[in-house]
Structure formats: C-alpha cells, structure tokens
Scaffold this active site. Sequence first.
Site, PDB file in Angstrom:
ATOM      1  N   HIS A 179       0.827  -1.207   0.000  1.00 54.84           N
ATOM      2  CA  HIS A 179       0.000   0.000   0.000  1.00 54.84           C
ATOM      3  C   HIS A 179       0.858   1.253   0.000  1.00 54.84           C
ATOM      4  O   HIS A 179       2.043   1.208   0.316  1.00 54.84           O
ATOM      5  CB  HIS A 179      -0.995   0.037   1.176  1.00 54.84           C
ATOM      6  CG  HIS A 179      -0.356   0.007   2.543  1.00 54.84           C
ATOM      7  ND1 HIS A 179      -0.132  -1.161   3.237  1.00 54.84           N
ATOM      8  CD2 HIS A 179       0.095   1.003   3.351  1.00 54.84           C
ATOM      9  CE1 HIS A 179       0.420  -0.873   4.419  1.00 54.84           C
ATOM     10  NE2 HIS A 179       0.572   0.437   4.501  1.00 54.84           N
ATOM     11  N   HIS A 232       3.973   7.102   3.839  1.00 54.66           N
ATOM     12  CA  HIS A 232       4.911   5.987   3.672  1.00 54.66           C
ATOM     13  C   HIS A 232       4.450   5.066   2.555  1.00 54.66           C
ATOM     14  O   HIS A 232       3.312   5.154   2.092  1.00 54.66           O
ATOM     15  CB  HIS A 232       5.099   5.198   4.978  1.00 54.66           C
ATOM     16  CG  HIS A 232       3.881   4.478   5.500  1.00 54.66           C
ATOM     17  ND1 HIS A 232       3.013   5.045   6.412  1.00 54.66           N
ATOM     18  CD2 HIS A 232       3.391   3.242   5.252  1.00 54.66           C
ATOM     19  CE1 HIS A 232       2.062   4.179   6.704  1.00 54.66           C
ATOM     20  NE2 HIS A 232       2.261   3.071   6.006  1.00 54.66           N
ATOM     21  N   GLU A 289       7.593   1.019   5.132  1.00 55.58           N
ATOM     22  CA  GLU A 289       7.039  -0.022   5.989  1.00 55.58           C
ATOM     23  C   GLU A 289       7.275  -1.350   5.293  1.00 55.58           C
ATOM     24  O   GLU A 289       7.077  -1.459   4.073  1.00 55.58           O
ATOM     25  CB  GLU A 289       5.535   0.227   6.180  1.00 55.58           C
ATOM     26  CG  GLU A 289       4.828  -0.842   7.019  1.00 55.58           C
ATOM     27  CD  GLU A 289       3.330  -0.582   7.198  1.00 55.58           C
ATOM     28  OE1 GLU A 289       2.741   0.191   6.418  1.00 55.58           O
ATOM     29  OE2 GLU A 289       2.754  -1.174   8.123  1.00 55.58           O
TER      30      GLU A 289
HETATM   31 CO    CO Z   1       1.035   1.316   6.305  1.00 59.76          CO
END
Ligand code: CO
Length: 141
Positions: A7, A79, A130
């Site tokens: 994502h 992020h 991440e």
């Molecule tokens: Co995230």
Amino acid sequence: MIGRLNHVAIAVPDLAAAAAKYRDLLGADVHHPHDLPEHGVTVVFVHLENTKIELLTPLGADSPIAKFLVANPAGGIHHVCYEVPDIASAARALGEAGARILGDGKPRTGAHGLPVLFLHPKDFDGTLIELEEVRPDLQPA
Ligand code: CO
C-alpha cells in the site's frame, strides 16, 4: 528481499472527507475506518486492483503522524509499504547493513494483523518505508 507494493499511505487531516472523495469522486472500493491505538492512527483502506491506499489520520494525543500533519497541513504521502516473505530475516539483514529500524527494532502487528516494521526515512532517500510480512504460502489462492 521486497516483493509487491502492499500500500501507499496518505496522511489526511479529515478522514471522513478523504474516504468520501475516494468513494464518491474516484469511485474506489473504500473500506470502513479502523482504529489502531498502538500505532496512534485511524485508517481507512481503499482497495485498488493492484494495490491499496491507506488513508491515515491521528488517533490520540501522541500520534506519530500528528507532527507530519503540522508540517503538511493539507495532508501528503506518508509511507510506502512493501511485502517481504520473512520479516525477521529482513530485519536482520537490514540491521547488519546499517539501516535503522524505527522503535525498538522489533516487528509489531500492523493494520492487517501481520508483522510490520518501519525503516528510517534518512536511510531511504527521504521516504518512510514499511515492511509487512506476507507469506506467499499463507495467501488465499
Ligand atoms: Co502502512
């Protein structure tokens, strides 16, 4: 080491307004808000065909994204999340190479109930990364 883009996370000042925009204006598959107290955020996932968008807004007094929204009051990309098959070995290899893992360096449970960790943006061209453990053998066919 890294696999698919899981994502892209966008910090937003107004989660309901952002979710409505993705649903009504962009015609996307927008899921319900989800509080993640241990991460200090409320998230809404937008499911696209090839990835997801994570709309984030602060939850609680010391949310890690509160400062980001002070610096970026209109919101902004916060992020990107890449999938890894084995987060413990990824953390070990990155640590040995000198990359900094945020917090205590240990994976935590992320928004999908899977182990995640965050890499210091100064080590990755100003981008907060991440990593999420997504084991291919545990994915539905
Ligand atoms: Co995230």
